[in-house]
Write an enzyme that holds these catalytic residues in place. Structure first.
Site, PDB file in Angstrom:
ATOM      1  N   SER A 202       0.720  -1.348   0.046  1.00 18.14           N
ATOM      2  CA  SER A 202      -0.044   0.033   0.189  1.00 18.14           C
ATOM      3  C   SER A 202       0.918   1.400  -0.026  1.00 18.14           C
ATOM      4  O   SER A 202       1.767   1.377  -0.916  1.00 18.14           O
ATOM      5  CB  SER A 202      -1.031  -0.173   1.073  1.00 18.14           C
ATOM      6  OG  SER A 202      -2.038   1.142   1.013  1.00 18.14           O
ATOM      7  N   ASP A 303      -8.366  -2.999  -7.221  1.00 15.17           N
ATOM      8  CA  ASP A 303      -7.736  -2.733  -5.978  1.00 15.17           C
ATOM      9  C   ASP A 303      -8.826  -2.034  -5.027  1.00 15.17           C
ATOM     10  O   ASP A 303      -9.566  -1.074  -5.565  1.00 15.17           O
ATOM     11  CB  ASP A 303      -6.429  -1.762  -5.798  1.00 15.17           C
ATOM     12  CG  ASP A 303      -5.546  -1.617  -4.613  1.00 15.17           C
ATOM     13  OD1 ASP A 303      -6.193  -0.703  -3.943  1.00 15.17           O
ATOM     14  OD2 ASP A 303      -4.645  -2.229  -4.451  1.00 15.17           O
ATOM     15  N   HIS A 349      -6.607  -6.050  -1.551  1.00 16.31           N
ATOM     16  CA  HIS A 349      -5.387  -5.004  -1.080  1.00 16.31           C
ATOM     17  C   HIS A 349      -4.492  -5.454  -0.357  1.00 16.31           C
ATOM     18  O   HIS A 349      -4.871  -6.194   0.884  1.00 16.31           O
ATOM     19  CB  HIS A 349      -6.238  -3.609  -0.426  1.00 16.31           C
ATOM     20  CG  HIS A 349      -5.192  -2.627  -0.389  1.00 16.31           C
ATOM     21  ND1 HIS A 349      -4.673  -2.024  -1.451  1.00 16.31           N
ATOM     22  CD2 HIS A 349      -4.640  -1.855   0.612  1.00 16.31           C
ATOM     23  CE1 HIS A 349      -3.935  -1.148  -1.205  1.00 16.31           C
ATOM     24  NE2 HIS A 349      -3.858  -1.076   0.304  1.00 16.31           N
TER      25      HIS A 349
END
Length: 568
Positions: A202, A303, A349
């Site tokens: 991330s 995502d 994610h």
């Protein structure tokens, strides 16, 4: 309790038997500075045979490098049990804040992402930082470093002095550099063949791309270390596109404001490519073409954080799913120039720190196998094949070194014999010769190197003796190198099958979300419950009963069919 025990060991002399008992229960690494970590090396060596423990908290040696609230930054460390030269530094994610309001909300709701005051002494992490080979087949025995995220700036900030009412600092880029600097006295890059894998998920994936070339330059150019630097960006490849909801704040506006607030450090090569909009370098498809160090990109084609950034999270209507469908196509197109990529057509994610990360597959190839194939490909790139001229020059130099060694040994033997002869008296020489003759008649002659080299075979010179001696020396060197290589490979990770390494671009072409058998189950963001395939199809806008009729099956049969079969 553990901290008090460690202080007692440091300040008070304890008998050896009592100290050993204390060491069994005390933590291996707990310090306010890297200097104390170095002092724990002996205790660490004693623990090699014990069960694998969690990662231990270590604060940075430079106390001025801090989290958002000014608390001391640091990392979690687990040294390799086999003294590996491989290091994995993993940057945690957690999005970012970009103005006073968003940072204040972040402080109230997710304070652990802005301070180190809540950090535990140890952490147990899975995925690529797992010490278990069944969960982490290729990197379980590496040195593991977990870097908690407490700067809220995608690891890019350089603002050391707060200029807001809340007093926030943004020092993500400085934290990364200081951590790498503190790892050097702990062994990073101290031996030839050292490897650093800078990974992140991330916001950590964005941080990897922003800091990769700078860390490589710092280690190789500034510090002169022989270390190979690679990067893995997990779920950090965001798109700078317009949001689904008109008037909603776009991700480009968020990043632009954040870059100014953080005093963000951007790679110079990318800044030159986007001089009027340097904040564009926070987006992977803008930054990637300017990178020099090898980078592997993992990215879900759908995502969840990209969906949130585009204001289309929790889709309910077919129109929203159409937008998400276009988002997946746009993301797939943005990866066209990436050399090594793993992009499943799933909604998700982050994956690198997940304990079931080995389950994710594209074309029946797991993510761990794809990463190892990529590592091997970069190793082959570094080792360029020698030309014939280079091989001839290398053999000539080796021959010259062998001759020099032989000449040196000849001189040493001659000097030794001369010294021994000077000590003998003439009247004893005949007795010595008599003894030698007697010995020759009863056992094999004991010939030293000088005798071996000076003896000339009939009909020729000393070439035969020289060749034999060199053959013995070469055989000995080969055996020594073989033992060294066997020791080096003893704990080395197994290599993937050759067929699995046929391509480094594992980019799924299915254009629908979740059309991959290995996708994680999608959770409804509204209800928090896992969605079945039929529920997901209904949210796409598909009439399930009409689909069953078109396929010529009943509803029960349709429920038992997988999503891929229905969509195709």
């Amino acid at each position: 309790m553990q901290m008090s025990i460690l202080l007692a060991l440091t300040l008070v002399h304890i008998p050896a038997n009592e100290a050993a008992a204390v060491r069994q229960n005390s933590i291996l690494i707990e310090s306010n500075s890297v200097q104390r970590v170095v002092g724990e090396t002996r205790r660490l060596a004693e623990s090699r045979s014990r069960a694998v423990s969690g990662l231990k908290r270590v604060f940075l040696s430079n106390r001025t490098v801090a989290c958002n609230d000014g608390s001391q930054a640091g990392f979690y460390l687990r040294r390799s049990s086999v003294f590996s030269r491989r290091w994995i530094v993993y940057l945690e994610g957690g999005m970012h804040c970009y103005d006073q309001k968003s940072c204040r909300d972040r402080w109230l709701n997710v304070r652990h992402l802005m301070t180190s005051t809540q950090w535990s002494e140890t952490k147990d992490v899975g995925g690529i930082l797992s010490p278990h080979p069944e969960e982490n087949p290729y990197w379980h025995d590496a040195n593991h470093v977990l870097v908690p995220y407490c700067s809220s700036d995608s690891w890019s900030g350089t603002k050391t002095t707060p200029d807001t009412r809340d007093g926030w600092r943004f020092m993500g880029s400085l934290i990364v550099r200081q951590i790498i600097s503190d790892l050097i006295p702990l062994g990073l890059g101290n031996t030839q063949g050292s490897e650093l894998l800078l990974a992140g998920s991330s916001a950590g994936g964005v941080g990897v791309m922003l800091n990769l070339d700078k860390i490589r330059h710092f280690l190789v150019q500034e510090r002169g270390l022989k270390v190979t630097v690679r990067g893995i960006s997990d779920s950090g490849w965001f798109l700078d596109r317009e949001p689904y909801v008109p008037g909603a704040i776009a991700s480009t506006d968020v990043v632009k404001q954040g870059w100014n607030l953080w005093n963000g450090a951007i790679p110079e090569a990318c800044r030159k490519k986007h001089p009027s909009e340097p904040w564009r370098c926070y987006f992977g498809h803008r930054l990637y073409p300017t990178l020099k160090a090898p980078l592997f990109v993992f990215q879900w084609l759908f995502d969840e954080e990209q969906m949130k950034a585009d204001s289309v999270w929790a889709p309910k209507s077919p129109q929203q799913w159409d937008y998400i469908h276009g988002m997946g196509n746009a993301l797939r197109d943005s990866l066209d120039n990436v050399t090594a990529v793993f992009a499943p057509s799933c909604i998700g994610h982050s994956v690198l720190n997940s304990r079931d990360w080995l389950h994710i597959r594209v074309n029946n190839i797991s993510l761990s196998d794809a990463l190892r194939c990529w590592e091997q490909s970069t190793e082959r790139t570094r080792r360029k094949p020698r030309t014939k001229e280079e091989r001839d020059r290398r053999r000539q130099k080796q021959e010259e070194r062998r001759l020099k060694r032989l000449q040196k040994r000849l001189k040493q033997n001659a000097a030794q014999e001369k010294k021994e002869q000077g000590k003998n008296v003439k009247k004893h020489r005949k007795n010595q010769e008599h003894k030698k003759n007697h010995n020759r008649s009863t056992r094999m002659p004991k010939r030293n190197l000088n005798t071996l080299l000076m003896a000339k075979p009939a009909g020729g010179d000393d070439t035969a003796t020289y060749v034999q001696d060199e053959a013995n020396a070469t055989q000995s060197n080969r055996q020594r190198k073989k033992r060294k290589n066997q020791k080096r490979r003893h704990n080395q990770r197994r290599a993937p099958d050759t067929q699995k390494c046929s391509t480094l671009r594992l980019l799924e072409r299915c254009s629908w979300p979740q059309c991959n058998h290995s996708c994680p189950t999608f959770t409804n963001p509204v209800t928090g419950k896992k969605m079945t395939d039929l529920e997901l199809l209904s949210s796409f806008g598909m009439e399930v009963e009409a689909a069953a009729s078109a396929l010529g099956v009943d509803m029960q049969t349709l429920k038992n069919m997988d999503l891929i079969t229905v969509l195709t």
